[in-house]
Design an enzyme around this catalytic site. Structure first.
Site, PDB file in Angstrom:
ATOM      1  N   GLY A   1       0.762  -1.224   0.102  1.00  0.00           N
ATOM      2  CA  GLY A   1       0.011   0.025   0.030  1.00  0.00           C
ATOM      3  C   GLY A   1       0.814   1.379   0.077  1.00  0.00           C
TER       4      GLY A   1
ATOM      5  N   GLU B   1      13.110  -3.960  -4.942  1.00  0.00           N
ATOM      6  CA  GLU B   1      11.966  -4.177  -6.040  1.00  0.00           C
ATOM      7  C   GLU B   1      12.604  -4.109  -7.404  1.00  0.00           C
ATOM      8  OE1 GLU B   1       8.199  -1.992  -5.672  1.00  0.00           O
ATOM      9  OE2 GLU B   1       7.706  -2.764  -7.833  1.00  0.00           O
TER      10      GLU B   1
END
Lengths: 396, 358
Positions: free
Chosen positions: A132, A250
């Site tokens: 989120g 990431e």
């Protein structure tokens, strides 16, 4: 200037990892043959069944300590498994975030209780996470998030809205970046990361359909959701630092240049021995560019490996390689489109999402997926700004 | 970090100091006129740089090919106007492999198919014609492969015994036409195993890729420095995002070129023949050259295209070198054929395909 401590001339995947590669390959071929999944280029599919099978093989949480359900294997072994999953376009969405970002983040910042609660379940392929970060008014400017947490007895009350939350409708929990103290001028202070379980009262998940009708994005509304103190990740107020190191992770893996790789392999298969000089030239160039990106990604994995020896070393390595990771992602995401363009122009077929032929279907999927690759995990422009900061030094 | 890396780091440091101390604007200007810098070569020879990767038993420093690769990258960064690749990576490799004595002085290497060799008294004489031979007219000796009586020989000839028509590349480096008409070989011996016209060409392409990696770094460094100094609209242009985005893109290209060239050097060191990696390196450095030279000149504005500003020492070389020893189209086709041969099944896992050949 970049990759200063990397010896590219001797950079290899250890021979032992080749046995692992074959093992993963065999597993994936068997699963695809059994119909557990249909390879899909672009967004990895969400399959709890597949994720549990991968977990049973010990391929989730590979580098984590055993006491948290991990397998204490090397970053390069994890790299090999990731490569194989991507080459087969396997449905990894259920464990992707947990394995790549949530796990390492909890290992670094999480309390003992958090680690025990989530890591073994992620490694077993039973607990799925989402992220989120973005909000309707906070995209590239992530520090401007408005979701806020108010202090209450025993925890926090969280109110706000998250968006582009992939797989929130199937995940058990998500990391929420929110403001825990008012903006006092330094926007990077006062942000924290909390874990919100998606079945908590006050959480509403609504789908946002991708332009081809596919559902993985969601918007998540948080209305006065109670989060107990022990779901705070790391320290209150340190959320920005934590989240940026997650983003570096990431950005560093093969998933930032290999998404359309199955299309390249199918293109080569389709061309077969009939490839003419034009096709050979195109394929040769794509192969050269792939190989180079892979060398750079391997360099990052190897540096993480070296850094993992001492406590906090991997974290340091991640910080040091944040720019390199951004470089690889920036070039990798453009490279993915080069494959798509080559496939389109060399094959001369119209993109057909309903095609039975794998190549033709991949092509259609890759074209529609293309815009998102240079947005998620940092837009091209944000990445280049980050790279430029390294080139130019801090602004005077 | 292991010991060989430390040795290499020291080697790179001392080579960087050597080039920084001896290559300057005046030298590069003079080299445009003279074709090269004899003074720089003398310094490099006394530092034994041309023999970095020559085995100790052949009179060299006993370093690895990757050690030499690291130094060639530095030479490219400084646009060193000397036949470093030709002497250190090609000529000395051919000679040491054949057990021949390494002459002093710069070497040029005759590219392409082997020359034709004939018996001549006790020795051999060679004939043939080769175009665009790097550094031929300033070389102390020419080295080449020759086929004689079905055998592949390494031969050394005196350039004075050849007909040399001078030519140049975009940067003014000698690229000469050499005609050999029954020229006596000063030295000749059978080529060692693994030495063929094909592997010679691969090494030449590798050398060019390594020089390009260094030249690309310099073009980027100059661009970063200039963008931080040049003031327009009241501030250094480096503060404009439009400039930053272009510099970042150039940095990616440079990082990729360096990674590819050094990786290919490792592959050649380990296997001798490494078509896949050498092709990839030549393609990737040439692709980077296209992007980075455009960006560097754009960032510099008109000053960058002048004779007095040093950017052209790097960009002219990049535009020359990308087409030498095979351009990116030629190597792409070669690599594409290799992939076709491997087929889709053989290509992946790439780790296997890349590492298990030969």
């Amino acid at each position: 200037m970049f990759f200063e401590n990397v010896d590219f001339s001797s950079l290899e995947v250890p021979a032992a990892a080749q046995a692992l590669r074959e093992e993963v390959c065999t597993f994936l071929q068997a699963e695809a043959a059994a119909g557990t999944f249909t390879p899909q280029v672009g967004h990895a599919e969400f399959s709890a069944e597949f994720t549990r099978k991968v977990a049973a093989r010990g391929w989730i949480g590979m580098t984590w300590p055993r006491r948290y359900g991990g397998h204490e294997r090397s970053y390069l072994e994890r790299f090999v498994v990731t490569e194989e999953m991507l080459a087969s376009a396997a449905p990894c969405a259920a464990h992707w975030f947990g394995d790549r970002q949530i796990g390492p983040s909890l290992l670094r910042h999480g309390s003992e209780k958090l680690k025990e609660r989530y890591l073994p379940a992620i490694a077993r392929g039973e607990c799925y996470f989402a992220l989120g970060m973005s909000e309707p008014n906070s995209g590239s400017d992530l520090a401007s998030v408005r979701t806020r947490a108010e202090r209450v007895a025993g925890g926090w009350r969280v109110t706000g809205q998250k968006v582009w939350t992939s797989w929130a409708h199937k995940a058990h929990a998500f990391f929420v970046l929110c403001r825990t103290s008012p903006d006092t001028g330094n926007r990077h202070e006062g942000l924290s990361q909390l874990i919100v379980e998606l079945n908590a009262p006050g959480v509403t998940v609504r789908p946002i359909l991708f332009m081809n009708g596919y559902h993985h994005f969601n918007e998540v509304f948080l209305d006065n959701v109670f989060v107990p103190d022990d779901r705070v990740v790391g320290e209150i107020g340190q959320g920005w630092k934590q989240v940026t190191s997650e983003l570096a992770l990431e950005r560093s893996g093969p998933e930032r240049y290999m998404i359309t790789f199955p299309l390249l392999v199918e293109l080569i298969r389709r061309l077969g021995q009939a490839a003419d000089v034009r096709a050979q030239e195109w394929v040769g160039r794509l192969t050269a560019r792939f190989w180079t990106l892979r060398r750079m990604a391997l360099a990052i994995a190897l540096t993480l490996e070296r850094g993992s020896g001492s406590d906090g070393g991997a974290q340091q390595a991640t910080v040091d390689l944040a720019t390199e990771a951004a470089l690889v992602k920036d070039m990798g995401t453009f490279y993915e489109r080069e494959i798509t363009d080559a496939a389109r122009l060399l094959a001369g077929v119209e993109p057909d999402p309903g095609a039975h032929d794998a190549f033709e279907r991949y092509l259609a999927e890759a074209i529609v997926y293309a815009p998102i690759s240079t947005l998620r995990g940092g837009t091209t422009q944000v990445l280049r700004t980050l790279i430029a900061r390294r080139l130019l030094g801090p602004r005077p | 970090m292991n010991a060989p890396n430390e040795i290499r780091a020291m080697l790179v440091e001392s080579a960087t100091r050597l080039f920084a101390d001896h290559v300057d604007a005046g030298m590069l200007e003079a080299a445009k006129r003279d074709g090269w810098s004899a003074a720089l070569w003398a310094v490099m020879e006394s530092a034994e740089l041309p023999r970095v990767s020559v085995p100790e038993e052949a009179g060299g420093a006993g370093g690895t090919l990757s050690d030499l690769a690291a130094v060639l990258r530095v030479a490219g960064r400084y646009a060193a106007p000397v036949p470093f690749v030709e002497t250190a990576l090609l000529g000395n490799w051919l000679l040491a492999g054949a057990g021949l004595e390494l002459p002093r002085g710069p070497l040029a290497v005759l590219p392409g198919a082997p020359l034709s060799g004939q018996r001549s008294g006790d020795g051999w004489a060679v004939s043939g014609k080769r175009g665009r031979v790097p550094w031929a007219r300033i070389a102390a000796r020419l080295v080449g492969l020759a086929e004689a009586d079905g055998e592949l020989l390494v031969v050394v000839v005196d350039p004075a015994a050849c007909l040399i028509a001078p030519g140049r590349n975009l940067a003014g480096e000698p690229r000469d036409e050499v005609t050999l008409h029954h020229v006596p070989a000063l030295l000749a011996a059978p080529a060692s195993a693994g030495v063929t016209a094909r592997t010679l060409r691969q090494r030449a392409a590798l050398g060019r890729a390594l020089l390009m990696a260094g030249a690309l770094e310099r073009a980027l460094e100059l661009s970063i420095g200039y963008a931080q100094q040049r003031v327009q609209f009241g501030r250094p242009i480096a503060q404009f995002q439009a400039i930053q985005q272009e510099l970042a893109r150039a940095a990616g290209e440079v990082a990729a070129a360096v990674a590819a060239a050094l990786s290919a050097a490792g592959a050649v060191e380990q296997r001798g023949e490494a078509l896949f990696e050498v092709a990839a390196a030549k393609i990737r450095t040439a692709d980077a050259a296209r992007e980075v030279t455009l960006i560097a000149h754009q960032v510099h504005g008109a000053i960058g295209v002048t004779d007095e500003y040093p950017l052209h020492h790097s960009t002219l070389r990049l535009w020359a070198w990308r087409d030498e020893d095979g351009n990116e189209a030629e190597w792409s086709i070669a690599l594409g054929r290799e992939v076709q041969r491997l087929s889709a099944e053989g290509l992946w896992p790439l780790g296997l395909a890349f590492q298990a050949q030969h």
